[in-house]
Design a protein around this motif. Structure first.
Motif, mmCIF file in Angstrom:
data_model
loop_
_atom_site.group_PDB
_atom_site.id
_atom_site.type_symbol
_atom_site.label_atom_id
_atom_site.label_comp_id
_atom_site.label_asym_id
_atom_site.label_seq_id
_atom_site.Cartn_x
_atom_site.Cartn_y
_atom_site.Cartn_z
ATOM 1 N N LEU A 50 0.840 -1.201 0.000
ATOM 2 C CA LEU A 50 0.000 0.000 0.000
ATOM 3 C C LEU A 50 0.878 1.255 0.000
ATOM 4 O O LEU A 50 0.584 2.221 -0.711
ATOM 5 C CB LEU A 50 -0.955 0.006 1.187
ATOM 6 N N GLN A 51 1.961 1.239 0.740
ATOM 7 C CA GLN A 51 2.857 2.396 0.761
ATOM 8 C C GLN A 51 3.494 2.631 -0.611
ATOM 9 O O GLN A 51 3.600 3.775 -1.063
ATOM 10 C CB GLN A 51 3.944 2.205 1.818
ATOM 11 N N ILE A 52 3.878 1.563 -1.275
ATOM 12 C CA ILE A 52 4.487 1.686 -2.603
ATOM 13 C C ILE A 52 3.450 2.147 -3.619
ATOM 14 O O ILE A 52 3.727 3.022 -4.447
ATOM 15 C CB ILE A 52 5.139 0.349 -3.022
ATOM 16 N N ALA A 53 2.246 1.584 -3.552
ATOM 17 C CA ALA A 53 1.186 1.990 -4.480
ATOM 18 C C ALA A 53 0.848 3.470 -4.299
ATOM 19 O O ALA A 53 0.649 4.188 -5.285
ATOM 20 C CB ALA A 53 -0.053 1.124 -4.287
ATOM 21 N N ALA A 54 0.795 3.916 -3.063
ATOM 22 C CA ALA A 54 0.492 5.329 -2.813
ATOM 23 C C ALA A 54 1.571 6.220 -3.420
ATOM 24 O O ALA A 54 1.269 7.195 -4.110
ATOM 25 C CB ALA A 54 0.357 5.585 -1.310
ATOM 26 N N ARG A 55 2.817 5.895 -3.188
ATOM 27 C CA ARG A 55 3.915 6.715 -3.690
ATOM 28 C C ARG A 55 3.976 6.660 -5.214
ATOM 29 O O ARG A 55 4.272 7.640 -5.879
ATOM 30 C CB ARG A 55 5.236 6.242 -3.092
ATOM 31 N N GLY A 56 3.663 5.503 -5.803
ATOM 32 C CA GLY A 56 3.775 5.325 -7.245
ATOM 33 C C GLY A 56 2.500 5.603 -8.020
ATOM 34 O O GLY A 56 2.461 5.400 -9.238
ATOM 35 N N GLN A 57 1.484 6.086 -7.364
ATOM 36 C CA GLN A 57 0.178 6.328 -7.990
ATOM 37 C C GLN A 57 0.280 7.137 -9.287
ATOM 38 O O GLN A 57 -0.442 6.876 -10.226
ATOM 39 C CB GLN A 57 -0.729 7.030 -6.972
ATOM 40 N N HIS A 58 1.151 8.122 -9.333
ATOM 41 C CA HIS A 58 1.303 8.953 -10.538
ATOM 42 C C HIS A 58 2.703 8.865 -11.127
ATOM 43 O O HIS A 58 3.157 9.809 -11.774
ATOM 44 C CB HIS A 58 0.985 10.417 -10.228
ATOM 45 N N ILE A 59 3.371 7.748 -10.949
ATOM 46 C CA ILE A 59 4.746 7.643 -11.458
ATOM 47 C C ILE A 59 4.770 7.951 -12.960
ATOM 48 O O ILE A 59 3.992 7.426 -13.732
ATOM 49 C CB ILE A 59 5.380 6.268 -11.156
ATOM 50 N N GLU A 60 5.622 8.890 -13.305
ATOM 51 C CA GLU A 60 5.812 9.310 -14.704
ATOM 52 C C GLU A 60 4.490 9.643 -15.400
ATOM 53 O O GLU A 60 4.316 9.371 -16.586
ATOM 54 C CB GLU A 60 6.567 8.226 -15.481
ATOM 55 N N ARG A 61 3.601 10.281 -14.709
ATOM 56 C CA ARG A 61 2.287 10.606 -15.264
ATOM 57 C C ARG A 61 2.391 11.481 -16.513
ATOM 58 O O ARG A 61 1.551 11.412 -17.393
ATOM 59 C CB ARG A 61 1.432 11.310 -14.204
ATOM 60 N N TRP A 62 3.430 12.282 -16.597
ATOM 61 C CA TRP A 62 3.597 13.191 -17.732
ATOM 62 C C TRP A 62 3.911 12.454 -19.032
ATOM 63 O O TRP A 62 3.786 13.023 -20.106
ATOM 64 C CB TRP A 62 4.692 14.217 -17.422
ATOM 65 N N VAL A 63 4.311 11.196 -18.957
ATOM 66 C CA VAL A 63 4.692 10.435 -20.148
ATOM 67 C C VAL A 63 3.502 10.229 -21.087
ATOM 68 O O VAL A 63 3.649 10.300 -22.307
ATOM 69 C CB VAL A 63 5.313 9.080 -19.726
ATOM 70 N N LEU A 64 2.333 9.960 -20.523
ATOM 71 C CA LEU A 64 1.110 9.794 -21.326
ATOM 72 C C LEU A 64 0.279 11.063 -21.173
ATOM 73 O O LEU A 64 -0.367 11.268 -20.151
ATOM 74 C CB LEU A 64 0.311 8.576 -20.852
#
Length: 189
Positions: A50-64
């Motif tokens: 859950l901690q990883i999912a929260a932190r990675g929720q928008h990982i590299e969101r700018w790519v798409l």
């Protein structure tokens, strides 16, 4: 360094490359840190996943980019689905590099793709974290730029995504006007 810290640091390194800025910081990096802050506050005993999912929720969101998808609701939903897959794929790579099990990686992937919302406690917990993060840091700027009808519609949609416990907590933590608070008082659909 723990596996968890290794994964969080790798997510931060990826998000530090976001060319968009918010408060002088890369937008995705700041968002991930805010998500972690809310995850720790709402779920102090959260699993690594859950901690990883929260932190990675928008990982590299700018790519798409949203502009690369068709206009309208169908285009928006396609963009969101593809973002979820991208976020899950990138975080899966990071977790594998940090020596997490295939089972742990699959669980986080399901969270990031929102598979089983309202049925899977971990997916629902992530959605509650997302909604609290939105309400705490992004709602006021959003509301300032949009007509009241759109604001109300977004509040209703936000409340609908949340667990009953989270909706009740919103009522105690946020000072919302009565018409907006009503969305959190109603049972979820």
């Amino acid at each position: 360094m723990t596996r968890l810290q290794t994964a969080l640091d790798a997510i931060d390194q990826a998000n530090a490359k976001d060319p968009r800025l918010d408060e002088g910081q890369p937008e995705a990096l700041l968002y991930g840190q805010r998500m972690s802050q809310e995850a720790n506050r709402l779920f102090p005993n959260a699993s690594d996943g859950l901690q990883i999912a929260a932190r990675g929720q928008h990982i590299e969101r700018w790519v798409l980019k949203r502009a690369d998808f068709p206009e309208g609701r169908a285009g928006y939903l396609k963009w969101r689905r593809e973002l979820g897959v991208h976020h899950a794929d990138r975080v899966s790579q990071i977790m594998a590099d940090a020596d997490y099990s295939d089972e742990d990686i699959a669980e986080v992937g399901a969270m990031l793709r929102k598979e089983g919302i309202k049925r899977n406690d971990q997916v629902q917990a992530l959605e509650d974290i997302i909604c609290f993060t939105f309400l705490k840091w992004y709602f006021a700027p959003f509301a300032a730029k949009h007509p009241q009808e759109k604001v109300r519609d977004i509040v209703v949609k936000t409340a609908r995504k949340m667990s009953e416990e989270a909706r009740l907590r919103v009522l105690t933590e946020f000072d919302l006007p009565a018409d907006l608070a009503a969305a959190f008082e109603a049972p979820s659909a």
